[in-house]
Design an enzyme around this catalytic site. Sequence first.
Site, PDB file in Angstrom:
ATOM      1  N   ARG B  60       0.823  -1.228   0.000  1.00  0.00           N
ATOM      2  CA  ARG B  60       0.000   0.000   0.000  1.00  0.00           C
ATOM      3  C   ARG B  60       0.849   1.267   0.000  1.00  0.00           C
ATOM      4  NH1 ARG B  60      -5.524  -0.322   1.927  1.00  0.00           N
ATOM      5  NH2 ARG B  60      -5.306   1.843   2.533  1.00  0.00           N
ATOM      6  N   HIS B 196       7.920 -23.984   4.030  1.00  0.00           N
ATOM      7  CA  HIS B 196       9.380 -23.865   3.932  1.00  0.00           C
ATOM      8  C   HIS B 196      10.119 -25.010   4.615  1.00  0.00           C
ATOM      9  CE1 HIS B 196       8.885 -21.796   7.844  1.00  0.00           C
ATOM     10  NE2 HIS B 196      10.066 -22.314   8.091  1.00  0.00           N
ATOM     11  N   HIS B 258       3.710 -27.901   8.910  1.00  0.00           N
ATOM     12  CA  HIS B 258       5.099 -28.379   8.844  1.00  0.00           C
ATOM     13  C   HIS B 258       5.266 -29.822   9.342  1.00  0.00           C
ATOM     14  CE1 HIS B 258       5.963 -24.287   8.025  1.00  0.00           C
ATOM     15  NE2 HIS B 258       5.960 -23.849   9.255  1.00  0.00           N
ATOM     16  N   LYS B 358       6.634 -23.440  22.239  1.00  0.00           N
ATOM     17  CA  LYS B 358       7.509 -22.280  22.426  1.00  0.00           C
ATOM     18  C   LYS B 358       8.006 -22.268  23.857  1.00  0.00           C
ATOM     19  CE  LYS B 358       5.812 -19.378  18.756  1.00  0.00           C
ATOM     20  NZ  LYS B 358       7.061 -19.491  17.988  1.00  0.00           N
TER      21      LYS B 358
END
Lengths: 325, 511
Positions: B60, B196, B258, B358
Amino acid sequence: MAAAPIRPDRILRELDELWVSLGKEQESSDGVLRACAMTLIVCTEESAGDVGETLGMLVRDHPARLIVLRLAAGDDPGLKARVLAQCWMPFGRRQQICCEQIEITMTAAGLEGVPPVIRGLTAPDLPVAIWFRSRTLLTSPEFEPVRKMANKLIVDSAGIADLKGQLDLIRGRCGGDTRVADLAWTRLTPWRESVAAIFDDPQRLARLDGLNKVRICYQGAHRPMATCYLPAWFRHALGRPVGIEFQYAGDSPRARLYRLALEGEGLDLSVTVEQNRRAEIHSGQLASHSVFHSLSDYELLREELMVLGHDPVFEAVLNLAPEFA
Amino acid sequence: MTGSNPFQDPIRFQRRVRPCALVIFGANGDLTKRKLIPALYRLAFERRLPPGFSVIGNSRTAMPHETFREKMKEATRQFSEDTEFVDSIWDDFAQGLFYESGDLRDPACYAAIGHRLSEIERTRHSGGNVLFYLSTQPSHYTAVIDGLGGAGLHQGNGWRRVVVEKPFGHDLSSARELDDRIHQVFSEDEVYRIDHYLGKETVQNILAFRFGNGIFEPLWNRGYISNVQITAAESIGVEGRGAYYQEAGALRDMIQNHLLQIMATVAMEPPAVFESNAVRNERAKLLGSIRVLRPEEVAANAVAGQYGPAGVGGQQLAGFRQEEGVRPQANTDTYAAVTFFVDNWRWAGVPFYIRSGKRLAKRVTDIAIHFNDAPHSPFDAAGMDPGAFGSRPNLLILRVQPEEGISLRFLSKQPGSGMTLRPVSMDFKYGSSFGVRSPAAYETLLVDALTGDATLYTRQDMVEASWRAVTPILDAWTATKFDFPNYTAGSWGPAASEAMLNRRGHSWRTP
């Protein structure tokens, strides 16, 4: 470690002791990892230290049992050996990685005794490559059995003015399971890759039939071996003859390729590499820049040791190259 | 001359990209700066991009081409980890960098991009080949797809492809809805859904390890393998992504994509040929064979966790609910562990334990194949001391990060007069056997998309199968008010996770 009279079993025992002592030295960390993916024999006439730096870097890419054969002056028929390790600590790791290195010193009078020793020292079940930095050892009949142990012989035609003689020598060393590589060919990879990239464009590829002249500019006192290999490569790739023109482009401490230009209907392409390794590639109106990395022995060998099997393109080029010598 | 390039030398040359252009939507974002442009510069440095390669960035924010080039130059200098920055190479590359600002819902934005693409085709010989890369927020995906379709940019003189970043929806129905919208404009073979993890060398190496060697595959089944454990642990917290993460959670963010892809790579059948669709067919079949839990089975087979505040190494770390942008009562799973089963002959009855979280004890991703115990131990029978490790089974570890490699653990006699056994490990380290630089995952995946190789990209049937596998868990967790936090930073997760394995006589391996 002191030099000792040579026997394979004794050298292997010394290697074992070396691993034990390395392990003890590293007790405070995670120990030592021995890495070996091939045997690399280096034939040299200089001090083994001269290749040490190259080998130290090379084993990080191609872990190997290194056997450095140093041809010394004199007529002592005895051989001397010592063992050492090439070790490095990968960044951020606590474990050293080490490769074994055996250094053997001999004179021309002791060459006959070398093959049985080498036979006992090659790492089992793994490929054998020999890097010749000694023309004497490349040509010596006594050394023939060692050459025959190799899956790959690596020579370097840089600086050689007798191109025909050198090509005969290289071609004569091929045979059986033994393949020969020439670092003068390896140096051409970035050149060849740049030419190939230009013809990735289908529009240019469609004009390839119009290619009628390849101009090869070189610098230095004589034509480098590249001036045989490149025309042979074009001949092989195109499947037809193409006009070749050699052009002297000035002085250089060492004979080198300077510029490659492809001419023909609808084609105006060139690759130029200056002494500082910066390359300029022109294809029509588009120009691009690149760096043809400084091709040290380490980088050349790194590429060659990745190709331990058939190399059909180089094999074809080697057959055609004498035409251009 | 027509046909293939006669100067090609596949043994020596790296894979190169043919003439084309890349359009990045979300070009002002982190992914473009940190990953995409540095990866493209690396490819330029290695002479793997064609001379007229061009990139059009869109976002933008209005800015001239030159400002965009400067920003990308700075980013490349900062984030190119192991590539020398050469001004002349950058200058050539930057000549092909263009910027077109615009609102993704405004047709004028696509008209401007279309105009720029035509100019690039004419002056930079892209052949009309274009890869569109959706690096925007997922909520903008459909707007971009519709915009491209509306402007007719999905068709042209050359090929057109679109790369979609995960998440592919936030549940099964939204994934299908997104796919429907994409397929209104692009056909399936033009869609590249990026994961990925599949671009990582070591994940690709799983295929080489399994199907390039003859000795492992005969053991790769329920007859020899007791259980498989896949761990993706991070030592860091949400690092400023709290607002996004509280809506996603570990199950959606890691396991659904993943880790199920990794599981599929570990467990799939051998493809007949190593070709894109053959490999993806096998992955898809495996994902489709994952048993979908019934609602009443969820509690016993899935564990959610959330980290609380803790002191680690003298540092006081915030709990998830204290992180910036996170609601104080957030019910988000920062840890998820699930037991999956594969309903086929090869894997019937073998649990696949997958966990991700985490603020765990360390950053590690690995796959542990636990083999069955030896059927009979002659050492026990003879009254000998099998040692403290006597009953430990063989273990094969496929390490994905940080230290890529493969280890095989087996028992050996401890030196001495008695017959005491202890485990030893046979290690292969990727970095020490192949010292050459491994390409970054985004380099690999960009080259794949630009050259039309979809092997490492996921397909819609795979996406849907993996959503199906996690949907009952998501549904159950959404309906549950958890007593969070339930694990401390620096631990290996909640105790309930260990209990989940203990019920089947297993326990988590400590990576």
